[in-house]
Write a protein that holds these residues in place. Structure first.
Motif, PDB file in Angstrom:
ATOM      1  N   UNK A  41       0.831  -1.204   0.000  1.00  0.00           N
ATOM      2  CA  UNK A  41       0.000   0.000   0.000  1.00  0.00           C
ATOM      3  C   UNK A  41       0.865   1.253   0.000  1.00  0.00           C
ATOM      4  N   UNK A  42       1.915   1.284   0.839  1.00  0.00           N
ATOM      5  CA  UNK A  42       2.783   2.460   0.922  1.00  0.00           C
ATOM      6  C   UNK A  42       3.580   2.649  -0.364  1.00  0.00           C
ATOM      7  N   UNK A  43       4.038   1.536  -0.960  1.00  0.00           N
ATOM      8  CA  UNK A  43       4.806   1.641  -2.198  1.00  0.00           C
ATOM      9  C   UNK A  43       3.960   2.249  -3.317  1.00  0.00           C
ATOM     10  N   UNK A  44       2.723   1.768  -3.455  1.00  0.00           N
ATOM     11  CA  UNK A  44       1.871   2.303  -4.518  1.00  0.00           C
ATOM     12  C   UNK A  44       1.287   3.657  -4.132  1.00  0.00           C
ATOM     13  N   UNK A  45       1.228   3.957  -2.838  1.00  0.00           N
ATOM     14  CA  UNK A  45       0.854   5.308  -2.416  1.00  0.00           C
ATOM     15  C   UNK A  45       1.965   6.286  -2.787  1.00  0.00           C
ATOM     16  N   UNK A  46       3.232   5.837  -2.680  1.00  0.00           N
ATOM     17  CA  UNK A  46       4.354   6.678  -3.111  1.00  0.00           C
ATOM     18  C   UNK A  46       4.276   6.925  -4.620  1.00  0.00           C
ATOM     19  N   UNK A  47       3.934   5.870  -5.371  1.00  0.00           N
ATOM     20  CA  UNK A  47       3.739   6.046  -6.804  1.00  0.00           C
ATOM     21  C   UNK A  47       2.577   6.993  -7.079  1.00  0.00           C
TER      22      UNK A  47
END
Length: 426
Positions: A41-47
């Protein structure tokens, strides 16, 4: 003497360099973020923060391209992207806090907005100024071919370098390539066929061009439906590409096989090259650009359904190539259609506005699909991605219904970029 061939050559070098720099990290970006301690979730939130940065800055940087110059916009982009990429490396080294990743991602988005719209607008206006008589489809197709080559080299090299050093080194290489591209553009780019115009203060200029974006973009029905399509489906491609990295490693059975992750980008790169070579064939198979776009979209949705339902590394890798081919074939057709609908003086701004809509799609789609992956798995997220992609079909059909001259592959006598009388309102 500047000729159509020299303009195209400069454009192709810009496309090659940009894609090479970007793709050095494409094969390992999600793995890089997860290695830094972020969740899916955090990785794709960063994206999503990256695409939010593009939403915030697309119009301002498009205005810079239209009022200061397309060359200046490109040079600012290389500097901004190089600095923000180095910030990523620093955060990875110290396992920085989530908010810092969001901030750095927004700055990377800013860097890319200096490119979006500006390079394409520079090409179209420069070709017009030197009397180019060919079709834009073929030029954009060659751009796809060259970008595919850059992506193939960059993604494979990035995966190999990460495997033998660390996942941070490809980011350092990206910054180096961007420095080289700054030097090339400073020498080779000239704003041809375009004279920057200012009609007041910066605030007044932003307000004026924002009004023109609405009047010449959103209020023109065929353009409006393309923009809605970008909002609805623009984020799916970004998610689908980056989620394939951990998904394929999961299917492969080795979470540290970074070179295998690089195969994702390589498969898409080969497909992009094939799509670029096929750009000229598409116009022979369809009388209208929207017809080609609808067929390609249906095939793309079907490929994503298959990616989410076939539990085989080799099969999913092959389907990734098919999905990449649809994206590569779709892009030059849509570019040519859109450029045929917009006027030269506001071209960069309107193209940036369209890119903004696509980025807005990424803001909502990436965290949603990332959450689906956390809860139901990557396979389920691809089935959901396919459903979202299918929404593009009726939206493209609505644009097709306007019968814009730019929709036809045959000459219509209408000047490029001039809306037909029945497109002036709505």
């Amino acid at each position: 003497m500047t000729t159509p061939r020299s303009v195209q050559r400069t454009y192709l070098v810009l496309m090659l360099g940009n894609t090479l720099a970007a793709s050095l990290i494409w094969g390992i970006n999600t793995i890089f973020l997860l290695d830094a301690g972020l969740s899916n979730f955090e990785a794709f939130a960063a994206n999503a923060a990256f695409t939010a940065g593009m939403v915030l800055f697309e119009i301002p940087t498009g205005i810079i391209a239209d009022t200061v110059g397309r060359r200046a916009s490109y040079l600012l982009g290389t500097v901004t992207l190089a600095v923000s990429t180095l910030a990523y490396v620093g955060l990875w080294q110290v396992h920085g806090p989530f908010w810092a990743w969001l901030a750095a991602s927004v700055l990377i988005g800013l860097g890319f907005t200096f490119f979006s719209g500006a390079v394409e607008a520079w090409l179209v206006d420069a070709l017009d100024s030197v009397g180019y008589e060919g079709t834009l489809d073929s030029v954009f197709g060659r751009g796809q071919l060259v970008s595919g080559a850059g992506m193939l080299v960059g993604s494979v090299a990035g995966g190999w370098v990460a495997q033998h050093t660390s996942v941070g080194v490809p980011y350092l290489l990206r910054a180096g390539v961007l420095a080289v591209m700054f030097g090339f553009a400073a020498v080779a780019m000239r704003d041809l066929g375009f004279t920057p115009e200012r009609h007041g203060s910066t605030g007044q200029e932003i307000a004026r061009l924002a009004r023109q974006t609405v009047d010449l973009g959103w209020k023109v029905p065929p353009i409006r439906w393309l923009m809605v399509q970008a909002i609805a489906t623009g984020g799916v491609g970004i998610y689908a590409f980056y989620a394939l990295q951990p998904y394929l490693l999961q299917l492969y059975g080795d979470p540290h096989a970074y070179q295998v992750a690089g195969l994702v980008a390589a498969a898409v790169a080969v497909a992009q090259m094939a799509g670029g070579m096929a750009a000229g064939q598409v116009r022979r198979l369809a009388r209208r650009r929207t017809s080609a776009m609808i067929v390609i979209t249906v095939v793309a949705a079907a490929a994503m359904v298959a990616i989410g339902t076939v539990d085989s590394f080799g099969a999913v890798l092959g389907l990734t190539g098919l999905w990449g081919l649809t994206f590569a074939a779709f892009t030059p057709v849509r570019q040519s259609y859109l450029n045929g609908l917009i006027p030269s003086k506001q071209r960069a701004t309107l193209l940036s506005a369209d890119s903004l809509m696509s980025s807005a799609g990424g803001v909502w789609a990436q965290p949603v699909l990332g959450r689906v992956a956390d809860v139901r798995g990557y396979a389920a997220s691809y089935v959901v991605s396919a459903a979202i992609t299918a929404v593009a079909v009726p939206l493209i059909a609505l644009s097709r219904r306007e019968n814009a001259p730019a929709d036809s592959y045959e000459p219509t006598g209408a000047p490029a970029g001039a809306p037909s009388p029945d497109q002036s309102s709505g």
